[in-house]
Design a protein around this motif. Structure first.
Motif, short mmCIF file in Angstrom:
data_model
loop_
_atom_site.label_atom_id
_atom_site.label_comp_id
_atom_site.label_asym_id
_atom_site.label_seq_id
_atom_site.Cartn_x
_atom_site.Cartn_y
_atom_site.Cartn_z
N THR A 85 32.44 77.15 97.17
CA THR A 85 31.04 77.54 97.01
C THR A 85 30.12 76.51 97.68
OG1 THR A 85 31.56 78.66 94.94
CG2 THR A 85 29.26 78.10 95.31
N LYS A 86 30.43 75.24 97.51
CA LYS A 86 29.63 74.20 98.16
C LYS A 86 29.73 74.30 99.68
CE LYS A 86 30.00 70.89 94.40
NZ LYS A 86 30.62 69.64 93.93
N LEU A 87 30.92 74.59 100.16
CA LEU A 87 31.12 74.73 101.60
C LEU A 87 30.36 75.94 102.13
CD1 LEU A 87 32.73 73.47 103.94
CD2 LEU A 87 34.55 75.07 103.43
N TYR A 88 30.38 77.03 101.38
CA TYR A 88 29.66 78.24 101.80
C TYR A 88 28.15 78.03 101.73
CZ TYR A 88 28.20 83.10 101.98
OH TYR A 88 27.59 84.28 102.32
N ALA A 89 27.69 77.34 100.71
CA ALA A 89 26.25 77.11 100.55
C ALA A 89 25.70 76.23 101.67
CB ALA A 89 25.96 76.48 99.20
N ALA A 90 26.53 75.34 102.21
CA ALA A 90 26.08 74.46 103.28
C ALA A 90 25.84 75.24 104.58
CB ALA A 90 27.10 73.35 103.51
N ASN A 91 26.67 76.26 104.83
CA ASN A 91 26.53 77.03 106.07
C ASN A 91 27.06 78.45 105.85
OD1 ASN A 91 26.06 77.77 108.66
ND2 ASN A 91 27.32 76.17 109.58
N PRO A 92 26.26 79.33 105.24
CA PRO A 92 26.75 80.68 104.91
C PRO A 92 27.02 81.57 106.12
CG PRO A 92 24.46 80.44 104.26
CD PRO A 92 24.91 79.10 104.76
N ASP A 93 26.39 81.28 107.25
CA ASP A 93 26.61 82.11 108.44
C ASP A 93 27.95 81.86 109.09
OD1 ASP A 93 24.10 83.17 108.12
OD2 ASP A 93 23.14 81.64 109.38
N LEU A 94 28.60 80.78 108.74
CA LEU A 94 29.85 80.39 109.38
C LEU A 94 31.08 81.00 108.71
CD1 LEU A 94 30.97 78.59 111.65
CD2 LEU A 94 31.05 76.72 110.01
N TYR A 95 30.95 81.37 107.42
CA TYR A 95 32.13 81.78 106.64
C TYR A 95 32.01 83.21 106.14
CZ TYR A 95 33.11 76.80 106.58
OH TYR A 95 33.36 75.51 106.95
N SER A 96 33.17 83.83 105.95
CA SER A 96 33.26 85.15 105.32
C SER A 96 34.16 85.04 104.10
CB SER A 96 33.83 86.17 106.31
OG SER A 96 35.16 85.84 106.65
N ASP A 97 34.41 86.14 103.44
CA ASP A 97 35.27 86.22 102.25
C ASP A 97 34.73 85.46 101.05
OD1 ASP A 97 37.04 87.91 103.40
OD2 ASP A 97 38.54 86.40 103.87
N ILE A 149 46.11 75.89 83.26
CA ILE A 149 46.31 75.11 84.48
C ILE A 149 45.83 75.90 85.69
CG2 ILE A 149 48.07 74.10 85.98
CD1 ILE A 149 49.63 73.44 83.37
N PHE A 150 46.28 77.16 85.80
CA PHE A 150 45.87 77.97 86.94
C PHE A 150 44.37 78.24 86.94
CE2 PHE A 150 50.41 79.20 87.26
CZ PHE A 150 50.58 78.95 88.61
N GLY A 151 43.79 78.46 85.77
CA GLY A 151 42.36 78.70 85.68
C GLY A 151 41.53 77.50 86.11
N ILE A 152 41.95 76.32 85.68
CA ILE A 152 41.22 75.10 86.05
C ILE A 152 41.33 74.85 87.54
CG2 ILE A 152 41.22 72.58 85.78
CD1 ILE A 152 41.97 73.09 82.82
N ILE A 153 42.52 75.02 88.10
CA ILE A 153 42.70 74.83 89.54
C ILE A 153 41.83 75.83 90.32
CG2 ILE A 153 44.33 75.03 91.45
CD1 ILE A 153 46.48 73.94 89.54
N ALA A 154 41.80 77.07 89.86
CA ALA A 154 40.98 78.09 90.54
C ALA A 154 39.50 77.73 90.47
CB ALA A 154 41.22 79.46 89.92
N LEU A 155 39.03 77.22 89.34
CA LEU A 155 37.62 76.84 89.23
C LEU A 155 37.27 75.65 90.13
CD1 LEU A 155 36.75 77.26 85.45
CD2 LEU A 155 35.98 78.62 87.39
N VAL A 156 38.16 74.69 90.22
CA VAL A 156 37.91 73.53 91.09
C VAL A 156 37.86 73.97 92.55
CG1 VAL A 156 38.90 71.36 91.91
CG2 VAL A 156 38.84 71.84 89.46
N LEU A 157 38.83 74.79 92.95
CA LEU A 157 38.84 75.28 94.33
C LEU A 157 37.62 76.16 94.62
CD1 LEU A 157 42.62 76.16 94.83
CD2 LEU A 157 41.37 74.21 95.78
N ALA A 158 37.22 76.96 93.64
CA ALA A 158 36.05 77.81 93.82
C ALA A 158 34.78 76.98 93.95
CB ALA A 158 35.91 78.79 92.67
N SER A 159 34.70 75.91 93.21
CA SER A 159 33.54 75.02 93.31
C SER A 159 33.44 74.40 94.70
CB SER A 159 33.63 73.93 92.26
OG SER A 159 32.64 72.97 92.43
N LYS A 160 34.57 73.95 95.22
CA LYS A 160 34.57 73.38 96.58
C LYS A 160 34.21 74.42 97.63
CE LYS A 160 37.95 69.77 95.59
NZ LYS A 160 39.29 69.26 95.89
#
Length: 107
Positions: free
Chosen positions: A45-57, A32-43
């Motif tokens: 990653t998409k957010l970071y890929a859209a604008n990498p200069d705006l985000y850190s971490d 359960i925790f692994g699946i939740i982490a992968l879903v959140l990581a996917s979201k």
């Protein structure tokens, strides 16, 4: 412009760690925790890929994703092992093994 932290980056890392730590809880909790982490990581990653200069971490997201994948594999293996144990010796066999272990510990 100041960089802002990716949403849920720390949570992804924590859930990835929890998915590994809880692999001995019959494989269910860690899955359960692994699946939740992968879903959140996917979201994230998409957010970071859209604008990498705006985000850190983004490193927390990458590490959390790797840990979640490792946790999913460990939990899946352990869950398959538990299913195999129950299918071969059954619930009564497991209880007998536990009683025998308790008797050996008492001596």
């Amino acid at each position: 412009m100041e960089k802002q932290q990716l949403p849920n980056s720390t949570l992804i890392l924590v859930f990835g760690i929890i998915s590994i730590v809880t692999c001995c809880c019959y494989g269910i909790i860690g899955l359960i925790f692994g699946i939740i982490a992968l879903v959140l990581a996917s979201k994230a990653t998409k957010l970071y890929a859209a604008n990498p200069d705006l985000y850190s971490d983004y490193n927390n997201v990458k590490i959390g994703k790797i840990l979640a994948i490792i946790g999913l594999v460990l939990n899946a293996i352990y869950l398959l092992y538990i299913v195999w144990i129950f299918s071969t010796i059954g619930y009564e066999g497991i209880q007998e093994m536990q009683q025998e272990m308790m008797r050996n510990m008492g001596q």
